[in-house]
Design an enzyme around this catalytic site. Structure first.
Site, mmCIF file in Angstrom:
data_model
loop_
_atom_site.group_PDB
_atom_site.id
_atom_site.type_symbol
_atom_site.label_atom_id
_atom_site.label_comp_id
_atom_site.label_asym_id
_atom_site.label_seq_id
_atom_site.Cartn_x
_atom_site.Cartn_y
_atom_site.Cartn_z
ATOM 1 N N HIS A 38 0.811 -1.211 0.000
ATOM 2 C CA HIS A 38 0.000 0.000 0.000
ATOM 3 C C HIS A 38 0.849 1.268 0.000
ATOM 4 C CE1 HIS A 38 -4.366 -1.078 1.106
ATOM 5 N NE2 HIS A 38 -3.785 -2.152 0.593
ATOM 6 N N GLU A 107 -6.476 -0.737 -6.008
ATOM 7 C CA GLU A 107 -7.426 0.208 -5.431
ATOM 8 C C GLU A 107 -6.965 1.636 -5.724
ATOM 9 O OE1 GLU A 107 -5.534 -1.495 -2.884
ATOM 10 O OE2 GLU A 107 -6.690 -3.344 -2.999
#
Length: 329
Positions: A38, A107
């Site tokens: 991330h 994402e």
């Protein structure tokens, strides 16, 4: 026999802590470790987002036995697939063959930061399919030149290839994605205990590359272990209330502030209904059982709360693993 893993969650711990947690997880008996990749945490309260690949290199050297895996890397926007292939090959060498490259369509939270926008889901899946083809060619040792719809590669070759090939695990969530990505994957990644998904996967697994039929099916489940159940629920609500939004929502929100706004009306009791919270190990075993009953071979646990990991290892991890192996192994 089912295998049980530990999640190195980059959103809730810094790089040195993650390496230390990786060593502890191996010591207490986890079979494998997965790491999120991330650029931002889901929520500000989680507070971390170190570069996963640097941490993975350190973890590969600090551990000896456990399997390692990205869960998952998006090889299409923030990273070019040619670079992902090189990173994966290097980690596989450092890990002496213990690494699996987990891939997914990503994402907005992590990919929008490079200023290239956030494509529609159909485009993202087209990009992932093209990226996987490039990664497989490079990991096979080919000299690759590629001019595709989304990516260009010019005379690329990986010079340090591992002796053990890097398995590719792909995230899939429904019939269409399994039909599309199942033939390209060594292993299946899914975050819901869906037996139909596993059954469909077994019929299409690896066809595009003539892969062996015994691919792994790898799931993940969050838990909030704590001696006090109310404390466990409060922590899960503070740091993991985003989890219930579902991937169609979670893949589209761009910032931790967006997730905070989207989950402002999620109650503690809502979180407690979907995440095992508290000291009762039988409750956790029962939640994991949903995955093994659905046909999953591997299940990774996320212990919520970066500052709770040491107590989890000291007090809960060994008896939990023993219970999991006795009941589900």
């Amino acid at each position: 026999m089912a295998r049980f893993g530990y999640t190195l969650m980059t959103e809730q711990a810094g790089p040195k802590e993650l390496v230390r947690h990786a060593v502890r997880a191996e010591e207490v008996g986890f079979d494998f470790e997965v790491m999120s990749d991330h650029y931002s945490p889901w929520l500000t309260e989680q507070g971390h987002a170190p570069y996963a690949w640097s941490v993975l290199g350190a973890v590969a050297h600090a551990t000896e036995r456990v399997g390692l895996m990205t869960y998952v890397t998006c090889p299409t926007v923030r990273y070019h697939p040619a670079v992902v292939a090189q990173k994966a090959a290097t980690i596989q060498i450092l890990a002496d063959g213990r690494f699996t490259l987990g891939l997914g369509s990503g994402e907005s939270l992590n990919e929008h930061v490079v200023g290239e926008g956030w494509p529609s889901i159909d485009t993202r899946q087209d990009m992932l399919q093209e990226a996987v083809s490039i990664i497989r060619a490079l990991l096979a040792g080919d000299l690759v030149s590629w001019k595709g719809e989304y990516f260009d590669v010019q005379s690329a070759r990986i010079w340090d290839l591992p002796e053990n090939p890097v398995p590719l695990a792909l995230a899939m969530s429904g019939d269409k994605s399994v039909e599309r990505f199942g033939p390209m994957a060594d292993d299946l990644i899914a975050v819901q205990p869906d037996s139909d998904l596993v059954h469909q996967w077994k019929h299409v697994h690896g066809r595009a590359y003539g892969l062996a039929p015994a691919g792994r099916t790898i799931g993940q489940i969050p838990i909030s272990w704590d001696p006090d159940r109310d404390t466990a629920i409060a922590r899960a609500h503070q740091q993991f209330r985003w989890f219930g939004g579902g991937w169609s929502v979670n893949s589209e929100l761009p910032t931790p502030a967006s997730f905070s706004g989207a989950t402002q009306f999620v109650r503690k009791e809502d979180v407690a209904e979907s995440i095992p919270c508290g000291p009762d190990l039988d409750v956790i075993v029962e939640a994991v059982k949903a995955y093994t009953d659905a046909g999953f071979t591997d299940v990774a646990l996320v212990q919520i709360g970066g500052d709770t990991q040491d107590r989890f290892f000291d007090e809960a991890a060994k008896p939990l693993l023993e219970a999991l192996h006795v009941e589900l192994g």
